[in-house]
Design a protein around this motif. Structure first.
Motif, PDB file in Angstrom:
ATOM      1  N   HIS A 116       0.968  -1.133   0.156  1.00 16.19           N
ATOM      2  CA  HIS A 116      -0.031   0.053  -0.208  1.00 16.19           C
ATOM      3  C   HIS A 116       1.041   1.079   0.092  1.00 16.19           C
ATOM      4  O   HIS A 116       0.535   2.201  -0.646  1.00 16.19           O
ATOM      5  N   ASP A 194      -7.742  21.369   7.457  1.00 24.02           N
ATOM      6  CA  ASP A 194      -7.456  22.196   6.410  1.00 24.02           C
ATOM      7  C   ASP A 194      -8.280  23.361   5.964  1.00 24.02           C
ATOM      8  O   ASP A 194      -8.132  24.548   5.745  1.00 24.02           O
ATOM      9  N   GLY A 280       0.189  10.292  -0.343  1.00 26.05           N
ATOM     10  CA  GLY A 280      -0.559   9.734   0.840  1.00 26.05           C
ATOM     11  C   GLY A 280      -1.678  10.797   1.071  1.00 26.05           C
ATOM     12  O   GLY A 280      -1.512  12.059   0.568  1.00 26.05           O
ATOM     13  N   VAL A 282      -2.243  13.002   3.509  1.00 25.94           N
ATOM     14  CA  VAL A 282      -2.074  14.288   3.913  1.00 25.94           C
ATOM     15  C   VAL A 282      -1.533  15.131   2.884  1.00 25.94           C
ATOM     16  O   VAL A 282      -1.451  16.544   3.032  1.00 25.94           O
ATOM     17  N   ALA A 284      -2.986  15.863   0.385  1.00 27.23           N
ATOM     18  CA  ALA A 284      -4.017  16.571  -0.162  1.00 27.23           C
ATOM     19  C   ALA A 284      -4.330  17.870   0.499  1.00 27.23           C
ATOM     20  O   ALA A 284      -4.836  18.828  -0.066  1.00 27.23           O
ATOM     21  N   ASP A 313      -6.646   6.955  -0.196  1.00 31.70           N
ATOM     22  CA  ASP A 313      -6.527   5.703  -0.557  1.00 31.70           C
ATOM     23  C   ASP A 313      -7.615   5.411  -1.900  1.00 31.70           C
ATOM     24  O   ASP A 313      -8.637   5.942  -1.893  1.00 31.70           O
TER      25      ASP A 313
HETATM   26  O1  KG4 Z   1      -3.724   7.737   2.647  1.00 28.35           O
HETATM   27  P1  KG4 Z   1      -4.853   7.961   3.179  1.00 28.35           P
HETATM   28  O2  KG4 Z   1      -6.221   7.949   2.739  1.00 28.35           O
HETATM   29  O3  KG4 Z   1      -5.124   6.633   4.126  1.00 28.35           O
HETATM   30  C1  KG4 Z   1      -4.001   5.767   4.671  1.00 28.35           C
HETATM   31  O4  KG4 Z   1      -3.243   4.885   3.944  1.00 28.35           O
HETATM   32  O5  KG4 Z   1      -4.002   5.879   5.948  1.00 28.35           O
HETATM   33  O6  KG4 Z   1      -4.723   8.902   4.437  1.00 28.35           O
HETATM   34  C2  KG4 Z   1      -5.823   9.215   5.181  1.00 28.35           C
HETATM   35  C3  KG4 Z   1      -5.094  10.358   6.151  1.00 28.35           C
HETATM   36  C4  KG4 Z   1      -6.172  10.726   7.359  1.00 28.35           C
HETATM   37  O7  KG4 Z   1      -5.534  10.885   8.429  1.00 28.35           O
HETATM   38  C5  KG4 Z   1      -6.816  12.326   6.894  1.00 28.35           C
HETATM   39  O8  KG4 Z   1      -7.114  13.103   8.029  1.00 28.35           O
HETATM   40  C6  KG4 Z   1      -5.833  12.661   5.977  1.00 28.35           C
HETATM   41  O9  KG4 Z   1      -5.149  11.605   5.457  1.00 28.35           O
HETATM   42  N1  KG4 Z   1      -5.951  13.670   5.181  1.00 28.35           N
HETATM   43  C7  KG4 Z   1      -5.667  15.111   5.510  1.00 28.35           C
HETATM   44  C8  KG4 Z   1      -6.150  15.598   4.168  1.00 28.35           C
HETATM   45  N2  KG4 Z   1      -7.293  14.937   3.541  1.00 28.35           N
HETATM   46  C9  KG4 Z   1      -6.945  13.700   4.215  1.00 28.35           C
HETATM   47  N3  KG4 Z   1      -5.062  15.749   6.400  1.00 28.35           N
HETATM   48  C10 KG4 Z   1      -4.828  17.004   6.101  1.00 28.35           C
HETATM   49  N4  KG4 Z   1      -5.381  17.572   5.235  1.00 28.35           N
HETATM   50  C11 KG4 Z   1      -6.120  17.258   4.174  1.00 28.35           C
HETATM   51  N5  KG4 Z   1      -6.719  18.169   3.443  1.00 28.35           N
END
Ligand code: KG4
Ligand code: ZN
Length: 343
Positions: A116, A194, A280, A282, A284, A313
């Protein structure tokens, strides 16, 4: 990009956490990418593993069906099935892996297992049918920041990576989510922080940053410092959070993002790379993007982020690893089982 004279159609499946996703790729081009988010966890403030596996069971067949339909590709035109093998939640991974195994056997095509975290990195190499996306050149540094992981990786060639640092406690996404929870925001909190930060002052409050040498990360001290700060201020003013929510979000976000950049900048200097990528969930984050871009401009470095739809994801990123492994003949045997922790 990678050159091949053939068109390789790959069906990819991702079920490591709380999103059920299926995608169809023609080489590195995404023909479809379907994601079913599981709303069921919101009321619990975090992912409930047992509920996640059950929701994957319900979603997997319709999601795969829709991915094939939207791509206008028939099952019999597929060359391989790629699936996330780990890291992630065991019950959730089992749904995707078992489904992928059965389908690859019935279609008599190879099964390809995908890590992943690698998938997040290679999401940078996806294209869309009407859009070629700029890609970093080797060697580059990838900062992988998700809900479960935080790593700095040196990427030297296709599928050639070397981890140079990682978190020793919480992940960056987890730090966002836990801070958001303290502020009373819904799960997952990253996107809420955000959004609310946009009207806030990132320098309004200071939170402690851990002093760990080298490229490893730690977020637990920061979490405690936010907790104590809120507790002390709430004693004096019970509306402290509501009255200062924008400044609080912006300051927390700045603390996390500037810490991520400090470590990345250190590694860029030592490894002498000119290209950096952040991948990943974050990645975004809108403040992270502008903060890293500004630093890159000032330091003659180029910074890359995945297309927004490939940051959190999704199965398209699993498909690109499937394609790269297919070209190298790296297929899996039918005995593979999921793994929950990155080795
Ligand atoms: O990569 P992902 O979808 O799943 C994993 O592999 O864990 O990451 C999810 C994480 C969550 O902690 C979510 O709060 C964070 O990404 N996330 C963000 C934003 N969009 C998603 N963190 C900060 N700002 C964002 N815009
Ligand atoms: Zn992820």
């Amino acid at each position: 990009m990678i050159h091949t004279n053939k068109n390789i159609n790959i069906l990819a499946i991702e079920s490591s956490c709380d999103d059920t996703s299926a995608a169809v790729l023609k080489n590195n081009v995404v023909l479809s990418n379907i994601i079913a988010n599981q709303r069921v966890h919101e009321q619990y403030g975090g992912v409930v593993p047992e509920l996640a596996s059950r929701a994957h069971q319900l979603n997997i067949v319709p999601v795969v069906h829709m991915a094939l339909q939207n791509a206008k590709i028939s099952k019999t035109d597929l060359h391989a099935i790629a699936v996330t093998r780990g890291p992630g939640l065991l019950g959730s991974l089992l749904v995707g892996v078992t489904f992928a195994k059965s389908l690859s056997q019935s279609l008599q095509i190879p099964l390809i297992d995908v890590n992943h975290l690698d998938a997040h990195i290679w999401s940078l190499f996806l294209d869309l049918p009407d859009m070629i996306i700029p890609k970093p050149q080797f060697p580059f540094l990838a900062l992988v920041v998700s809900g479960g992981h935080t790593k700095l990786v040196l990427v030297t060639d296709f599928l050639e990576t070397q981890t140079i640092g990682e978190t020793i406690d919480d992940a960056a996404g987890e730090a966002f989510d836990k801070a958001a929870k303290m502020l009373g925001l819904p799960y997952p909190g990253g996107p809420h922080i955000d959004k609310l930060s946009q009207n806030g002052n990132p320098k309004a409050y200071q939170f402690s940053k851990p002093q760990i040498a080298g490229y490893n990360f730690s977020f637990s001290g920061m979490k405690t410092s936010i907790l104590y700060f809120l507790r002390d201020n709430l004693k004096v003013n019970e509306s402290f959070i509501q009255q200062n929510i924008h400044d609080l979000c912006a300051s927390i976000q700045h603390t996390i993002v500037s810490y991520l950049l400090e470590k990345t900048a250190l590694a860029v200097r030592e490894y002498q790379v000119k290209h950096v990528a952040v991948v990943g969930g974050v990645s975004a984050n809108s403040y992270l993007k502008s903060y890293f871009k500004q630093w890159a401009d000032e330091n003659n470095v180029l910074v890359y982020f995945p297309e927004f739809q490939f940051t959190t994801d999704n199965a398209a990123m699993v498909g690109i690893v499937g394609f790269l492994k297919y070209l190298k003949g790296l297929t899996a045997n039918e005995q593979i089982v999921p793994f929950t922790i990155d080795a």
